[in-house]
Design a protein around this motif. Structure first.
Motif, PDB file in Angstrom:
ATOM      1  N   LYS A 261       0.837  -1.208   0.000  1.00  0.00           N
ATOM      2  CA  LYS A 261       0.000   0.000   0.000  1.00  0.00           C
ATOM      3  C   LYS A 261       0.868   1.252   0.000  1.00  0.00           C
ATOM      4  O   LYS A 261       0.625   2.216  -0.761  1.00  0.00           O
ATOM      5  N   THR A 265       0.868   3.376  -3.674  1.00  0.00           N
ATOM      6  CA  THR A 265       0.100   4.615  -3.596  1.00  0.00           C
ATOM      7  C   THR A 265       0.911   5.768  -4.181  1.00  0.00           C
ATOM      8  O   THR A 265       2.145   5.747  -4.170  1.00  0.00           O
ATOM      9  N   PHE A 266       0.228   6.788  -4.690  1.00  0.00           N
ATOM     10  CA  PHE A 266       0.908   7.947  -5.283  1.00  0.00           C
ATOM     11  C   PHE A 266       1.936   8.516  -4.297  1.00  0.00           C
ATOM     12  O   PHE A 266       1.618   8.776  -3.135  1.00  0.00           O
ATOM     13  N   GLY A 268       4.581   6.854  -3.333  1.00  0.00           N
ATOM     14  CA  GLY A 268       5.338   5.739  -2.779  1.00  0.00           C
ATOM     15  C   GLY A 268       6.466   5.316  -3.693  1.00  0.00           C
ATOM     16  O   GLY A 268       6.516   5.676  -4.874  1.00  0.00           O
ATOM     17  N   ARG A 289      -5.776  -6.368  -2.437  1.00  0.00           N
ATOM     18  CA  ARG A 289      -6.837  -5.909  -1.541  1.00  0.00           C
ATOM     19  C   ARG A 289      -7.776  -7.085  -1.323  1.00  0.00           C
ATOM     20  O   ARG A 289      -7.794  -8.049  -2.092  1.00  0.00           O
ATOM     21  N   ASN A 303      -6.903   0.132   6.259  1.00  0.00           N
ATOM     22  CA  ASN A 303      -5.900   0.794   5.426  1.00  0.00           C
ATOM     23  C   ASN A 303      -6.274   0.761   3.938  1.00  0.00           C
ATOM     24  O   ASN A 303      -5.517   0.264   3.103  1.00  0.00           O
ATOM     25  N   TYR A 305      -7.107   1.669  -0.050  1.00  0.00           N
ATOM     26  CA  TYR A 305      -6.555   2.495  -1.128  1.00  0.00           C
ATOM     27  C   TYR A 305      -7.544   3.598  -1.479  1.00  0.00           C
ATOM     28  O   TYR A 305      -8.753   3.381  -1.505  1.00  0.00           O
ATOM     29  N   ASP A 306      -7.015   4.782  -1.778  1.00  0.00           N
ATOM     30  CA  ASP A 306      -7.859   5.841  -2.310  1.00  0.00           C
ATOM     31  C   ASP A 306      -8.189   5.590  -3.770  1.00  0.00           C
ATOM     32  O   ASP A 306      -9.292   5.904  -4.231  1.00  0.00           O
ATOM     33  N   ASP A 307      -7.235   5.005  -4.507  1.00  0.00           N
ATOM     34  CA  ASP A 307      -7.408   4.694  -5.927  1.00  0.00           C
ATOM     35  C   ASP A 307      -7.348   3.178  -6.089  1.00  0.00           C
ATOM     36  O   ASP A 307      -6.272   2.583  -5.931  1.00  0.00           O
ATOM     37  N   ASP A 310      -4.481   1.384  -7.959  1.00  0.00           N
ATOM     38  CA  ASP A 310      -3.202   1.122  -7.293  1.00  0.00           C
ATOM     39  C   ASP A 310      -3.184  -0.295  -6.732  1.00  0.00           C
ATOM     40  O   ASP A 310      -2.158  -0.989  -6.782  1.00  0.00           O
ATOM     41  N   SER A 311      -4.324  -0.723  -6.194  1.00  0.00           N
ATOM     42  CA  SER A 311      -4.384  -2.079  -5.632  1.00  0.00           C
ATOM     43  C   SER A 311      -4.309  -3.135  -6.729  1.00  0.00           C
ATOM     44  O   SER A 311      -3.801  -4.240  -6.492  1.00  0.00           O
ATOM     45  N   LYS A 387       3.846   1.982 -12.380  1.00  0.00           N
ATOM     46  CA  LYS A 387       2.693   2.586 -11.698  1.00  0.00           C
ATOM     47  C   LYS A 387       2.480   4.040 -12.106  1.00  0.00           C
ATOM     48  O   LYS A 387       1.461   4.638 -11.751  1.00  0.00           O
TER      49      LYS A 387
END
Length: 462
Positions: A261, A265-266, A268, A289, A303, A305-307, A310-311, A387
């Motif tokens: 995660k 994630t943006f 990371g 996820r 925890n 993901y917002d997007d 990404d997962s 990514k």
């Protein structure tokens, strides 16, 4: 003399085999598990054979016991009666699904919920016990002097595991493991085994005493003669670690989930996955996820993901690894095309390992980027994920310090890559898709899987 020696050795071998501890008698680790999350058994039966063609070895179904009558997904995790198969299908529906899966060489994992019963009223006390056949108030944890009342709330940060084991999950009545409870729950396991179930997931295992989980796993192993693959849901927190349970069976790897995660994630950095922080067990169940980490369906998502995309990329990475047992959510399998490719890649790597191939996992430093990760699987294949939103394009790629050499084909897009040794002894990518370019080119937000082919394949493509 030779016969007597052989008989002695055979006798010793049989003694050892029949006295192995339960945790040593385990079935073959799955290639990948398709999580048929909240799907009706009859609907799953219609497509289960397609999963075999895609490379899946196992499918995980919704909990089978009679549960809270709500149609919400979480109601399947609120048992009412372990003696009845009723929820996403009847006992007959489940038997037919298992039979169809076995025709296609797919094994079926049942989700069992043994920590608690249903919360039917929404309050913090017991329901009408007539709803829970065979159970009395003595079979539940209660407040001292107040049978039937919630005893306490769980504290995940108090430095011990007492509340995790003895308090209720929200308003869900927490079971004690009395002789009555064990008898009822073992009967449920036996019923599922008799229907042909090939594996079990123990929900909320960290809220059950480890010795009880071990007793149930040992029971399964005895009844199945070690043919069943088990895993335990263990969500790590300040008080609970995977080590508390991984000695019993495989556990869910929320440690790796949190590492991925942060990386995917943006902002990371994928270089953090060169030596990933994960549960130290190659059997652990890994995922980009799962249903507990999705905010849209879980107000207490872990925890999230917002997007979601990404997962998906994290799931692609999970499938590329040698270690772990990937669990793929049905939604994600449908939404990200490279996930299907990753399952097939993993199946091929397993086949080549059995054939004696080198498929060792190693994230390479040959690409030094926070947004691109390159992983070799020995000399049998490799994986790359980008990514970033934009294309990754470099004209030259030195792979001298890797095992990658020869001709490789990308499984989804069906183009070939050649890695050759030059006169100076160094290895470079000399062909990426066409003979006119080397290096590497990967579209934004994409994942690619390559398998080694005979060198003639690259010559044919030329």
């Amino acid at each position: 003399m030779h016969f007597r020696k052989f008989a002695f050795v055979l006798a010793i071998s049989l003694v050892i085999a029949f006295n192995l501890p339960g945790s040593a008698q385990v079935a073959e680790q799955p290639v990948a598990i398709f999580h048929a999350f909240h799907q009706n058994y009859n609907d799953v039966k219609k497509f289960v054979c397609q999963l075999a063609d895609r490379g899946y070895s196992h499918i995980q179904i919704a909990p089978a016991q009679k549960s809270n009558s709500s149609q919400e997904w979480w109601a399947r995790y609120q048992p009412v009666d372990y003696g009845v198969i009723e929820g996403k299908g009847s006992q007959a529906d489940l038997r037919q699904l298992i039979a169809q899966a076995h025709k296609c060489q797919i094994k079926v994992i049942a989700d069992v919920v043994f920590n608690h019963m249903a919360n039917l009223s929404g309050g913090d006390d017991f329901e009408n016990l007539s709803k829970f056949p065979g159970l009395t108030k003595d079979d539940f944890h209660s407040a001292p002097g107040n049978p039937g009342k919630k005893p306490c709330d769980i504290n995940y940060n108090d430095g011990n595991r007492n509340s995790e084991l003895h308090c209720w999950l929200g308003g869900l009545p927490d079971l004690k493991y009395t002789a009555t409870v064990k008898k009822i729950q073992k009967a449920h396991l036996k019923k599922l085994l008799n229907l042909g179930i090939d594996g079990f997931r123990f929900d909320a295992a960290k809220h059950m005493p480890a010795n009880v989980v071990k007793e149930y796993v040992d029971y399964i192993n005895r009844e199945s003669k070690g043919k069943i693959w088990n895993y335990l849901e263990v969500i790590t927190d300040s008080d609970t670690r995977a080590d508390n349970y991984k000695w019993i069976a495989a556990v869910t790897d929320f440690v790796l989930y949190n590492s991925m995660k942060a990386a995917f994630t943006f902002g990371g950095d994928l270089r953090s996955l060169r030596i990933p922080i994960a549960v130290d067990d190659s059997r652990s169940v890994t995922f980009g996820r799962n249903h507990d980490t999705i905010r849209e369906i879980n107000s207490s998502a872990i925890n999230p993901y917002d997007d979601p995309s990404d997962s998906y990329l994290a799931t692609a990475y999970v499938l590329a690894r040698e270690s772990g047992t990937p669990l793929i959510l049905n939604w994600d399998n449908a939404d990200a095309p490279y996930i299907k490719t990753g399952v097939k890649f993993r199946q091929i790597m397993r086949q080549r390992l059995k054939a004696g191939g080198n498929v060792k996992e190693n994230v390479l430093a040959a690409v030094d980027s926070s947004t691109v990760l390159l992983m070799e699987r020995g000399n049998e294949g490799f994986f790359v994920v980008n990514k970033a939103a934009g294309k990754f394009d470099i004209p030259a790629l030195d792979l001298t310090l890797t095992d990658i050499e020869g001709c490789y084909r990308e499984l989804r897009n069906n183009f070939t890559v050649a890695v050759q040794r030059r006169q100076n002894g160094k290895k470079f990518v000399t062909r990426w898709g066409t003979q006119n370019r080397g290096g590497m080119e990967v579209r934004g937000r994409d994942a690619l899987y390559f398998i080694r082919e005979p060198w003639q394949q690259c010559q044919i493509d030329s």
